[in-house]
Design an enzyme around this catalytic site. Sequence first.
Site, PDB file in Angstrom:
ATOM      1  N   SER A  72       0.839  -1.191   0.000  1.00 55.56           N
ATOM      2  CA  SER A  72       0.000   0.000   0.000  1.00 55.56           C
ATOM      3  C   SER A  72       0.874   1.241   0.000  1.00 55.56           C
ATOM      4  O   SER A  72       1.775   1.383   0.832  1.00 55.56           O
ATOM      5  CB  SER A  72      -0.918   0.003   1.231  1.00 55.56           C
ATOM      6  OG  SER A  72      -1.753   1.128   1.245  1.00 55.56           O
ATOM      7  N   GLY A  73       0.632   2.125  -0.965  1.00 61.51           N
ATOM      8  CA  GLY A  73       1.398   3.354  -1.072  1.00 61.51           C
ATOM      9  C   GLY A  73       0.486   4.546  -1.256  1.00 61.51           C
ATOM     10  O   GLY A  73      -0.740   4.422  -1.260  1.00 61.51           O
ATOM     11  N   LYS A  74       1.090   5.693  -1.448  1.00 64.17           N
ATOM     12  CA  LYS A  74       0.328   6.924  -1.601  1.00 64.17           C
ATOM     13  C   LYS A  74      -0.536   6.906  -2.853  1.00 64.17           C
ATOM     14  O   LYS A  74      -1.672   7.390  -2.849  1.00 64.17           O
ATOM     15  CB  LYS A  74       1.283   8.118  -1.644  1.00 64.17           C
ATOM     16  CG  LYS A  74       0.585   9.461  -1.824  1.00 64.17           C
ATOM     17  CD  LYS A  74       1.582  10.587  -1.966  1.00 64.17           C
ATOM     18  CE  LYS A  74       0.866  11.912  -2.255  1.00 64.17           C
ATOM     19  NZ  LYS A  74       1.833  13.016  -2.455  1.00 64.17           N
ATOM     20  N   ASP A 201      11.898   2.529 -14.131  1.00 59.66           N
ATOM     21  CA  ASP A 201      11.939   2.630 -12.665  1.00 59.66           C
ATOM     22  C   ASP A 201      12.545   1.361 -12.079  1.00 59.66           C
ATOM     23  O   ASP A 201      12.104   0.863 -11.047  1.00 59.66           O
ATOM     24  CB  ASP A 201      10.530   2.847 -12.116  1.00 59.66           C
ATOM     25  CG  ASP A 201      10.529   3.262 -10.648  1.00 59.66           C
ATOM     26  OD1 ASP A 201      11.529   3.849 -10.192  1.00 59.66           O
ATOM     27  OD2 ASP A 201       9.529   2.994  -9.956  1.00 59.66           O
ATOM     28  N   ASN A 206      11.909  -3.101  -7.487  1.00 58.31           N
ATOM     29  CA  ASN A 206      10.942  -3.475  -8.520  1.00 58.31           C
ATOM     30  C   ASN A 206      11.346  -4.732  -9.290  1.00 58.31           C
ATOM     31  O   ASN A 206      10.919  -4.947 -10.425  1.00 58.31           O
ATOM     32  CB  ASN A 206      10.722  -2.317  -9.500  1.00 58.31           C
ATOM     33  CG  ASN A 206       9.845  -1.236  -8.897  1.00 58.31           C
ATOM     34  OD1 ASN A 206       9.046  -1.515  -8.010  1.00 58.31           O
ATOM     35  ND2 ASN A 206       9.988  -0.013  -9.361  1.00 58.31           N
ATOM     36  N   ASP A 218       6.075  -3.720 -11.910  1.00 58.23           N
ATOM     37  CA  ASP A 218       5.762  -2.291 -11.894  1.00 58.23           C
ATOM     38  C   ASP A 218       6.223  -1.596 -13.180  1.00 58.23           C
ATOM     39  O   ASP A 218       7.238  -0.904 -13.208  1.00 58.23           O
ATOM     40  CB  ASP A 218       6.377  -1.610 -10.670  1.00 58.23           C
ATOM     41  CG  ASP A 218       5.733  -0.245 -10.427  1.00 58.23           C
ATOM     42  OD1 ASP A 218       4.902   0.189 -11.242  1.00 58.23           O
ATOM     43  OD2 ASP A 218       6.078   0.404  -9.418  1.00 58.23           O
TER      44      ASP A 218
END
Length: 277
Positions: A72-74, A201, A206, A218
């Site tokens: 869970s991230g922003k 990224d 990742n 990702d």
Amino acid sequence: MGDDKIEEEFKLDGKEELKLDREYQKKIIERERKFFEEFKTFNEVFDQRTLKTLFSLLAGKHLTEFIGVVSSGKEAVVFKARKGKFYRAVKVYRVATCDFKTMIKYLQGDPRIHVRRSSRRMIVHAWVEKEFRNLKRASEIINAPKARLRRENVLVMDFVGYRGEPAPKLKDVTLEWERCFKEIRESMKKLYEEGELVHGDLSEYNILVKDNSPVFIDFSQSVTIQHPLAQPLLIRDCINICSFFKKKGVSCNYKELYKYITGKDINPVDEMMIKQL
């Protein structure tokens, strides 16, 4: 008895048909209500439209059940879900907290995606569409999860792990590092040459490890090699990968890695653009 008579015998009148229809609608509404209640146990807050999108995946039998939160991230939450005996990863973007300026920067140079700035939600939908296409292309060439479907701000893909347990990140394992570096180098080259994609990224965060082999995840920031930011992003990927493997005792150089992937030396202008990413 003829078919017409059988059909006539079992034919419902208008009132019976309306009654059954109402009962069916009540069951759907009750199932949806229970789903919304159960979803609160994940301690994740989404707008009503996103919740309805997630429920539609169950109602449409694309998924059997949601099991829990993987990360869970922003900007996004990844859930573990199940489709029959198979596990799925469900990535849900938070429309209210996404970095739209960054998204627009990566979307505008992509010839596959056409998006207007007018709607924040449409920008997120385009972002999910881009990630879906990137995964579809990447998974045909290298170890990467296969994309299954996308719906608005939700992306469903294969779950990378063992019997429902997520595979560990590269940063959290111990491997034969020289061999691992070579595998990642080959994957980056194949992604560039055959897939015409740059991850954008890539780092030890990742890349997952399954069966002692790296799995790239990702692909939201991934771009085609025609994108104006493709080369700076690839240089940054090379820097990140070499920085990690140097700490593990592997002799590598980001400029040599870049040349191995592209066949060209780094353009100083592209390297300077990394600061603007």
